[in-house]
Design an enzyme around this catalytic site. Structure first.
Site, PDB file in Angstrom:
ATOM      1  N   LYS A  27       2.489 -17.082 -20.328  1.00  0.00           N
ATOM      2  CA  LYS A  27       1.425 -16.864 -19.828  1.00  0.00           C
ATOM      3  C   LYS A  27       1.258 -17.319 -18.529  1.00  0.00           C
ATOM      4  CE  LYS A  27      -1.264 -19.246 -22.602  1.00  0.00           C
ATOM      5  NZ  LYS A  27      -0.099 -19.735 -23.008  1.00  0.00           N
TER       6      LYS A  27
ATOM      7  N   ARG B 209       1.188 -26.645 -11.550  1.00  0.00           N
ATOM      8  CA  ARG B 209       0.085 -25.899 -11.414  1.00  0.00           C
ATOM      9  C   ARG B 209      -0.730 -26.326 -10.031  1.00  0.00           C
ATOM     10  NH1 ARG B 209       0.654 -28.020 -16.448  1.00  0.00           N
ATOM     11  NH2 ARG B 209       0.206 -26.613 -18.414  1.00  0.00           N
TER      12      ARG B 209
ATOM     13  N   LEU C 298       9.005 -21.294 -18.559  1.00  0.00           N
ATOM     14  CA  LEU C 298       9.563 -21.755 -17.174  1.00  0.00           C
ATOM     15  C   LEU C 298       8.464 -21.642 -16.487  1.00  0.00           C
ATOM     16  CD1 LEU C 298      12.992 -19.744 -17.147  1.00  0.00           C
ATOM     17  CD2 LEU C 298      12.649 -22.183 -17.464  1.00  0.00           C
TER      18      LEU C 298
END
Length: 327
Positions: free
Chosen positions: A97, A165, A74
């Site tokens: 991570k 991101r 997720l």
């Protein structure tokens, strides 16, 4: 011995392309279930795993008594919540991570791990790859003399605005996405921790798209200087160098995405122009990670990347954000 039955929490592209196939291929593992509210997103998983059970919610998968372990791909800001929920549901858990946004958040996961006796780990796959294990063995054997400097770079060009991101609300940024590699790989190979750090960061849209870090680290072999660069706005580059008094270890081409961007290989350069190159054309660190996780679950073997190691990398990350100068 029965295989570890895995469920995947969310139909992320990365899970579909890398981790779910790795679970499906790993010895001692069975890809058994997927949780997604969108049936169309399940199609790519069912294509290579026809018997896959699809749950319409994350909660339903966690309540499935046939699932032993959960993989969580997720968005970053959801990792702690669902890791704790998975442990509370009696599942071993492997979380992408960074497993948390701050080091202090990892403490509650460690406490839940210890309380339940279950395995909880961050999916820091590179430590399972033989190229990194070889680099660590060479360094510890003194093949390059006294370590003096480590430098690392990881960059790629991501211009897709909607990507998680590039979004601050989902824990985006180059450091959280790939700084875990430039920081963690140095810590893994050297067993060292930073004692002094400085950083320069450039942000776009609320996330760091470039970060340059410099500092001093200290480990069993003494102190050495450290430098790293991460960017989400540059051409693809991956390289890590460990430079000593009598030689150098270099991983270049694809040390973090082994056999994706380039062939996985590690080089040992020594006095007298001696160069040793080891290549690993078939090693899949995602598959190796799943198999190692499974051995720990089934046999109780020590896991090579425990949460305590993960916390150390996050402490380094937190410190970088604290000292960073905006450019």
């Amino acid at each position: 011995m029965n295989p570890v039955r895995w469920g995947v929490l969310g139909a992320a592209k990365f899970a579909r392309e890398h981790m779910a196939p790795a679970i499906h291929a790993a010895e001692g593992a069975e890809l058994a279930a997927l949780a997604t509210s969108d049936p169309s997103k399940a199609a790519g998983f069912v294509a290579f795993c026809p018997g896959l059970k699809v749950h319409a919610s994350y909660e339903a998968l966690l309540q499935d008594p046939g699932i032993d372990a959960v993989y969580i791909p997720l968005p970053n800001h959801m990792h702690v919540e669902w890791t704790l929920k998975a442990l509370a549901a009696g599942k071993h858990v492997l979380t992408e991570k960074p497993i948390a946004m701050r080091a202090r958040e990892i403490d509650q996961i460690i406490a839940a791990r210890d309380r339940t006796g279950l395995l909880a780990a961050e999916a820091y796959m590179i430590v399972h790859h033989p190229q990194w294990q070889r680099a660590k063995a060479w360094l510890e054997a003194g093949e390059i003399g006294t370590l003096m400097h480590v430098d690392a770079a990881f960059s790629f060009n991501l211009t897709e605005g909607g990507n998680i991101r590039n979004r601050p609300e989902t824990g985006g940024g180059s450091l959280r996405d790939i700084g875990v590699y430039t920081f963690g790989s140095a810590r893994f190979v050297t067993s060292a921790e930073p004692v002094d750090l400085s950083a320069r960061i450039h942000r776009e849209g609320g996330v760091d798209v470039f970060a340059q870090v410099a500092g001093i680290m200290e480990g069993p072999g003494g102190r050495f200087t450290y430098g790293s660069m991460t960017s989400m706005r540059m051409y693809n580059r991956q390289v890590v160098t460990f430079q000593g008094t009598n030689g150098m270890i270099r991983l270049e081409g694809g040390p973090f995405n082994a056999n994706v961007n380039d062939l996985a290989e590690v080089e040992l350069h020594q006095n007298g122009n001696r160069v040793t190159v080891e290549r690993f054309a078939t090693a899949n660190h995602y598959k190796l990670q799943v198999e190692t996780f499974g051995r720990t679950v089934r046999e109780g073997t020590a896991y090579p990347c425990p949460l305590e190691f993960v916390r150390g990398t996050q402490v380094m990350m937190d410190r970088v954000y604290e000292v960073a100068v905006e450019i």
